[in-house]
Design a protein around this motif. Sequence first.
Motif, PDB file in Angstrom:
ATOM      1  N   VAL A   9       9.515   8.162 -11.948  1.00 53.87           N
ATOM      2  CA  VAL A   9       8.411   8.162 -10.984  1.00 53.87           C
ATOM      3  C   VAL A   9       7.623   9.470 -11.075  1.00 53.87           C
ATOM      4  O   VAL A   9       6.382   9.459 -11.110  1.00 53.87           O
ATOM      5  CB  VAL A   9       8.938   7.920  -9.546  1.00 53.87           C
ATOM      6  CG1 VAL A   9       7.860   8.206  -8.510  1.00 53.87           C
ATOM      7  CG2 VAL A   9       9.448   6.499  -9.419  1.00 53.87           C
ATOM      8  N   LEU A  10       8.317  10.589 -11.138  1.00 57.36           N
ATOM      9  CA  LEU A  10       7.625  11.876 -11.246  1.00 57.36           C
ATOM     10  C   LEU A  10       6.836  11.980 -12.544  1.00 57.36           C
ATOM     11  O   LEU A  10       5.704  12.472 -12.557  1.00 57.36           O
ATOM     12  CB  LEU A  10       8.626  13.031 -11.139  1.00 57.36           C
ATOM     13  CG  LEU A  10       9.223  13.258  -9.759  1.00 57.36           C
ATOM     14  CD1 LEU A  10      10.350  14.275  -9.833  1.00 57.36           C
ATOM     15  CD2 LEU A  10       8.154  13.702  -8.778  1.00 57.36           C
ATOM     16  N   GLY A  12       5.551   9.518 -14.362  1.00 55.22           N
ATOM     17  CA  GLY A  12       4.360   8.673 -14.265  1.00 55.22           C
ATOM     18  C   GLY A  12       3.302   9.288 -13.368  1.00 55.22           C
ATOM     19  O   GLY A  12       2.109   9.249 -13.672  1.00 55.22           O
ATOM     20  N   ALA A  13       3.741   9.892 -12.261  1.00 54.38           N
ATOM     21  CA  ALA A  13       2.800  10.511 -11.320  1.00 54.38           C
ATOM     22  C   ALA A  13       2.042  11.665 -11.955  1.00 54.38           C
ATOM     23  O   ALA A  13       0.863  11.876 -11.648  1.00 54.38           O
ATOM     24  CB  ALA A  13       3.544  10.986 -10.076  1.00 54.38           C
ATOM     25  N   VAL A  14       2.686  12.386 -12.857  1.00 54.17           N
ATOM     26  CA  VAL A  14       2.003  13.483 -13.559  1.00 54.17           C
ATOM     27  C   VAL A  14       0.794  12.940 -14.316  1.00 54.17           C
ATOM     28  O   VAL A  14      -0.293  13.532 -14.287  1.00 54.17           O
ATOM     29  CB  VAL A  14       2.973  14.209 -14.524  1.00 54.17           C
ATOM     30  CG1 VAL A  14       2.228  15.090 -15.516  1.00 54.17           C
ATOM     31  CG2 VAL A  14       3.982  15.026 -13.735  1.00 54.17           C
ATOM     32  N   VAL A  16      -0.861  10.028 -13.758  1.00 55.20           N
ATOM     33  CA  VAL A  16      -1.870   9.528 -12.812  1.00 55.20           C
ATOM     34  C   VAL A  16      -2.685  10.700 -12.283  1.00 55.20           C
ATOM     35  O   VAL A  16      -3.927  10.657 -12.275  1.00 55.20           O
ATOM     36  CB  VAL A  16      -1.210   8.743 -11.652  1.00 55.20           C
ATOM     37  CG1 VAL A  16      -2.235   8.399 -10.586  1.00 55.20           C
ATOM     38  CG2 VAL A  16      -0.533   7.477 -12.180  1.00 55.20           C
ATOM     39  N   PHE A  17      -2.018  11.761 -11.865  1.00 58.72           N
ATOM     40  CA  PHE A  17      -2.710  12.938 -11.347  1.00 58.72           C
ATOM     41  C   PHE A  17      -3.624  13.538 -12.404  1.00 58.72           C
ATOM     42  O   PHE A  17      -4.786  13.859 -12.126  1.00 58.72           O
ATOM     43  CB  PHE A  17      -1.697  13.988 -10.861  1.00 58.72           C
ATOM     44  CG  PHE A  17      -2.341  15.274 -10.455  1.00 58.72           C
ATOM     45  CD1 PHE A  17      -2.966  15.397  -9.227  1.00 58.72           C
ATOM     46  CD2 PHE A  17      -2.335  16.365 -11.313  1.00 58.72           C
ATOM     47  CE1 PHE A  17      -3.594  16.580  -8.857  1.00 58.72           C
ATOM     48  CE2 PHE A  17      -2.947  17.552 -10.958  1.00 58.72           C
ATOM     49  CZ  PHE A  17      -3.576  17.660  -9.726  1.00 58.72           C
ATOM     50  N   GLY A  56       0.418   5.611 -16.476  1.00 55.74           N
ATOM     51  CA  GLY A  56       1.161   6.406 -15.502  1.00 55.74           C
ATOM     52  C   GLY A  56       1.582   5.574 -14.308  1.00 55.74           C
ATOM     53  O   GLY A  56       2.726   5.650 -13.839  1.00 55.74           O
ATOM     54  N   GLY A  57       0.673   4.734 -13.817  1.00 56.86           N
ATOM     55  CA  GLY A  57       0.997   3.849 -12.711  1.00 56.86           C
ATOM     56  C   GLY A  57       2.075   2.843 -13.081  1.00 56.86           C
ATOM     57  O   GLY A  57       2.968   2.550 -12.288  1.00 56.86           O
ATOM     58  N   VAL A  60       5.309   4.681 -12.899  1.00 51.13           N
ATOM     59  CA  VAL A  60       5.697   4.899 -11.503  1.00 51.13           C
ATOM     60  C   VAL A  60       6.348   3.651 -10.927  1.00 51.13           C
ATOM     61  O   VAL A  60       7.384   3.721 -10.260  1.00 51.13           O
ATOM     62  CB  VAL A  60       4.488   5.325 -10.640  1.00 51.13           C
ATOM     63  CG1 VAL A  60       4.805   5.229  -9.152  1.00 51.13           C
ATOM     64  CG2 VAL A  60       4.035   6.738 -10.997  1.00 51.13           C
TER      65      VAL A  60
END
Length: 117
Positions: A9-10, A12-14, A16-17, A56-57, A60
């Motif tokens: 999750v972290l 993937g979030a990187v 997306v951000f 990325g999503g 996540v």
Amino acid sequence: MNVAEMGRVLLGAVFVFAGLRNIGNRETIVAVMAKRGVPWPRVALFSGVLLQVIAGGAIVFGVYTAGAMTALAIFLVLATVISFDFWRHQGGDRTARLNGFIANAALIGAILATVNY
């Protein structure tokens, strides 16, 4: 949620951000890409942003993670060679590019370590 899932999750979030952040910096990034000879820099940027946000999503939410991670690993290799060519620079610019190169190498390592989770 176990530790491996939290890592996924972290990770993937990187992406997306980063993709969303690149939208805010689009004019600067397009200019830099054009200066470095990237063909169709605006198309390349928005293709990269879409890949970062969508893949990325997917990471996540645990959907098509192997494909998403593979696509992002390939993207990172290309982006790293284009953006962080530290071997062509000296001084502080070299150091900054080397730091970006190392950070992207770490992301590729994280992808390789988590691709089966």
